[in-house]
Write a protein that holds these residues in place. Structure first.
Motif, mmCIF file in Angstrom:
data_model
loop_
_atom_site.group_PDB
_atom_site.id
_atom_site.type_symbol
_atom_site.label_atom_id
_atom_site.label_comp_id
_atom_site.label_asym_id
_atom_site.label_seq_id
_atom_site.Cartn_x
_atom_site.Cartn_y
_atom_site.Cartn_z
ATOM 1 N N ARG A 55 0.827 -1.208 0.000
ATOM 2 C CA ARG A 55 0.000 0.000 0.000
ATOM 3 C C ARG A 55 0.865 1.264 0.000
ATOM 4 N NH1 ARG A 55 -3.030 -3.111 -1.633
ATOM 5 N NH2 ARG A 55 -4.593 -4.249 -0.497
ATOM 6 N N ASP A 58 4.264 2.037 2.087
ATOM 7 C CA ASP A 58 4.970 0.792 2.439
ATOM 8 C C ASP A 58 6.288 0.708 1.681
ATOM 9 O OD1 ASP A 58 2.837 0.093 4.034
ATOM 10 O OD2 ASP A 58 1.987 -1.344 2.605
ATOM 11 N N ARG A 85 1.802 2.403 -6.805
ATOM 12 C CA ARG A 85 1.089 2.148 -5.549
ATOM 13 C C ARG A 85 1.553 3.065 -4.424
ATOM 14 N NH1 ARG A 85 -1.219 -3.481 -5.504
ATOM 15 N NH2 ARG A 85 -1.066 -4.066 -7.678
#
Length: 185
Positions: A55, A58, A85
């Motif tokens: 996510r 991260d 992402r």
């Protein structure tokens, strides 16, 4: 903002313990590992799971980039996916951290050398095979299909291709090829 570790070795004989310990020491709460070749992405289920789960904020962590990818294309594809992402990448044993411009540049340079090493290994392997063939030592893989048995089952026992394939544990296409080669001979 989690750290996810990925460990990989190429063969089942190799041990993942050193990588897994290094990733946990680097702060990774979750470490996924697998024993599969890094030359291609297909079949690397643990990596795909991590990439699907990661996510924004991260970081994907490996010990060395050759644990992640063995080609520039795979490495760049993974990096693009992480960037899309909102995630970053870090290697514990190399100065690679995509949070910085220097880390990104170093990643690209190392990627070139990783692919170069893979290509050299492949060239040496092909040279070794050619030399062994020249000496008459290398014969290749033993045939797993017995064309004579396929013909016998087809002609004497009147068994169809699907039944032959099931009985011998081979694909139907192999049965058809064996039967076709018999008609050409």
């Amino acid at each position: 903002m989690s750290l996810y570790g990925y460990a990989r070795v190429s063969t089942i004989d190799q041990d993942l313990t050193l990588q897994e310990n290094a990733l946990r020491a680097a702060g990774c709460d979750i470490v996924r590992s697998e024993k599969v070749s890094g030359t291609r992405r297909d079949g690397r289920n643990e990596l795909e799971l991590l990439l699907a789960f990661i996510r924004p904020g991260d970081t994907l962590v490996v010990t060395r980039i050759d644990r992640l990818a063995r080609s520039i294309k795979d490495l760049q594809d993974i990096m693009c996916m992480l960037k899309e992402r909102g995630a970053t990448f870090k290697a514990t044993e190399q100065p690679v951290d995509t949070k910085s411009a220097a880390g990104k540049a170093f990643l690209d340079m190392l990627g070139v050398f990783v692919e170069f090493e893979t290509n050299l290994r492949r060239e040496r392997q092909l040279e070794g095979i050619a030399a062994a063939k020249g000496r008459g030592v290398y014969k290749g893989r033993r045939p797993s299909i017995d064309p004579a048995e396929i013909r016998r089952l087809h002609e004497e026992e009147k068994i169809g291709a699907t039944a032959i394939a099931r009985r011998l544990g081979i694909g139907r296409a192999s049965v058809y090829r064996a039967l076709a080669s018999n008609t050409r001979s």
